[in-house]
Write a protein that holds these residues in place. Structure first.
Motif, PDB file in Angstrom:
ATOM      1  N   MET A   1     -87.008  34.028 -11.072  1.00  0.00           N
ATOM      2  CA  MET A   1     -87.093  32.578 -11.017  1.00  0.00           C
ATOM      3  C   MET A   1     -87.882  31.998 -12.186  1.00  0.00           C
ATOM      4  N   LEU A   2     -88.881  32.740 -12.679  1.00  0.00           N
ATOM      5  CA  LEU A   2     -89.678  32.240 -13.785  1.00  0.00           C
ATOM      6  C   LEU A   2     -88.945  32.336 -15.109  1.00  0.00           C
ATOM      7  N   ASP A   3     -87.794  33.015 -15.132  1.00  0.00           N
ATOM      8  CA  ASP A   3     -87.036  33.172 -16.370  1.00  0.00           C
ATOM      9  C   ASP A   3     -86.144  31.966 -16.667  1.00  0.00           C
TER      10      ASP A   3
ATOM     11  N   TRP B   1     -87.691  18.991 -29.908  1.00  0.00           N
ATOM     12  CA  TRP B   1     -87.180  20.335 -29.643  1.00  0.00           C
ATOM     13  C   TRP B   1     -87.064  20.623 -28.157  1.00  0.00           C
ATOM     14  N   ILE B   2     -85.987  21.271 -27.776  1.00  0.00           N
ATOM     15  CA  ILE B   2     -85.839  21.771 -26.409  1.00  0.00           C
ATOM     16  C   ILE B   2     -85.334  23.206 -26.475  1.00  0.00           C
ATOM     17  N   ASN B   3     -85.887  24.042 -25.600  1.00  0.00           N
ATOM     18  CA  ASN B   3     -85.465  25.440 -25.470  1.00  0.00           C
ATOM     19  C   ASN B   3     -85.007  25.673 -24.044  1.00  0.00           C
ATOM     20  N   LEU B   4     -83.826  26.257 -23.898  1.00  0.00           N
ATOM     21  CA  LEU B   4     -83.297  26.603 -22.579  1.00  0.00           C
ATOM     22  C   LEU B   4     -83.292  28.117 -22.434  1.00  0.00           C
TER      23      LEU B   4
ATOM     24  N   ASN C   1     -82.145  39.398 -21.253  1.00  0.00           N
ATOM     25  CA  ASN C   1     -82.988  39.979 -22.289  1.00  0.00           C
ATOM     26  C   ASN C   1     -83.368  38.883 -23.288  1.00  0.00           C
ATOM     27  N   ALA C   2     -84.382  38.082 -22.919  1.00  0.00           N
ATOM     28  CA  ALA C   2     -84.793  36.931 -23.734  1.00  0.00           C
ATOM     29  C   ALA C   2     -83.594  36.039 -24.031  1.00  0.00           C
TER      30      ALA C   2
ATOM     31  N   HIS D   1     -79.302  33.186 -28.136  1.00  0.00           N
ATOM     32  CA  HIS D   1     -80.004  34.445 -28.350  1.00  0.00           C
ATOM     33  C   HIS D   1     -79.771  35.330 -27.133  1.00  0.00           C
ATOM     34  N   ASN D   2     -79.106  36.449 -27.359  1.00  0.00           N
ATOM     35  CA  ASN D   2     -78.824  37.416 -26.284  1.00  0.00           C
ATOM     36  C   ASN D   2     -78.122  36.786 -25.084  1.00  0.00           C
ATOM     37  N   THR D   3     -77.200  35.876 -25.363  1.00  0.00           N
ATOM     38  CA  THR D   3     -76.360  35.344 -24.289  1.00  0.00           C
ATOM     39  C   THR D   3     -75.229  36.343 -24.077  1.00  0.00           C
ATOM     40  N   ASP D   4     -75.515  37.331 -23.247  1.00  0.00           N
ATOM     41  CA  ASP D   4     -74.658  38.514 -23.165  1.00  0.00           C
ATOM     42  C   ASP D   4     -73.481  38.361 -22.220  1.00  0.00           C
ATOM     43  N   THR D   5     -73.566  37.470 -21.258  1.00  0.00           N
ATOM     44  CA  THR D   5     -72.538  37.418 -20.225  1.00  0.00           C
ATOM     45  C   THR D   5     -71.993  35.998 -20.046  1.00  0.00           C
ATOM     46  N   ILE D   6     -70.800  35.937 -19.464  1.00  0.00           N
ATOM     47  CA  ILE D   6     -70.180  34.649 -19.177  1.00  0.00           C
ATOM     48  C   ILE D   6     -70.989  33.871 -18.141  1.00  0.00           C
TER      49      ILE D   6
END
Length: 264
Positions: free
Chosen positions: A194-196, A206-209, A214-215, A236-241
């Protein structure tokens, strides 16, 4: 060619959050008419996706159901100048798609084709509100790094962001991404993650989502240009759909907040 990082361009499409099970893409009818001239069902990218993912069919954008396996459905629009399409999120069980028609690849590939076509629109809708986001790229692969997504935030969006408290969480966006993740994979033991989920704002724009992984995140392409101009959120490391679709849900809620000029 238009430059959404620098220009205030009349909106030709929008994202919106509908409910935990879906988000909406709204398209101005000027842009809708344009993409229907492209004969999308005959395009190489559509033919490649049909072959690669073994979809049953592809239906070109219309005012009914369309997309790969007709995964997108038209819903009533508030304004007659616009058409609204509901994008229903897939539901997984033990990591597998429950329904082929609502499969994660059917939705993601349809979005890939749609936003590529919308990116080519050069017309002027003369709509009274500016474009807030431009989806630059939607990647669809079965392997790792198969869910990348990049989105340009326009000067109009940056103007809204600049009014938010420095070093603050945009909680509504976080909760939206959590709800989308839980809906798509209800059996996942996700309490420890949940904290991720994060949607963090820092001045001046700036906004970060972030979502579990993995980060896994969408982050500004640079932090040096502090002018009012827009910038691109890159993956960054958006590995999956599923990560990609969770970001879409969060971006849709972010768009709603900015369009309504609401603080989170």
């Amino acid at each position: 060619m238009r430059n959404p990082k620098n220009e205030l361009i009349p909106a030709w499409y929008e994202l919106s959050r509908n409910k935990k099970s879906s988000f909406i893409v709204k398209v101005h009818r000027e842009a809708f008419a344009h993409i229907n001239t492209l004969k999308m069902d005959q395009s190489p990218i559509v033919q490649d996706y049909l072959k690669r993912f073994k979809f049953l069919k592809f239906v070109s954008p219309n005012e009914g159901t369309w997309g790969f396996n007709e995964v997108i459905q038209t819903i009533p629009s508030k304004f007659p100048e616009w058409i609204s399409w509901e994008c229903s999120l897939p539901v997984l069980k033990s990591g597998e798609v429950v329904s082929i028609s609502d499969g994660k690849f059917a939705l993601s590939t349809t979005l890939s084709v749609l936003f590529t076509a919308l990116w080519l629109f050069e017309g002027n809708t003369k709509w009274g509100k500016p474009q807030l986001m431009v989806v630059e790229h939607v990647s669809v692969e079965k392997d790792l790094w198969g869910g990348s997504l990049s989105v340009t935030l326009t000067p109009a969006m940056c103007s809204w962001l600049s009014k938010q408290p420095h070093n603050s969480e945009i909680t509504v966006v976080v909760e939206t991404m959590k709800a989308a993740d839980k809906y798509m994979w209800p059996q996942k033991a996700s309490l420890c993650f949940m904290l991720d989920f994060r949607a963090w704002y820092r001045e001046p724009k700036w906004i970060n989502l972030s979502v579990p992984g993995n980060a896994c995140g969408l982050d500004p392409d640079d932090y040096y240009d502090k002018s009012p101009r827009g910038y691109t959120l890159v993956p960054h490391n958006t590995d999956t759909i599923l990560q990609q679709l969770t970001f879409f849900a969060g971006l849709a809620r972010l768009h709603d907040l900015a369009r309504q000029q609401k603080s989170p």
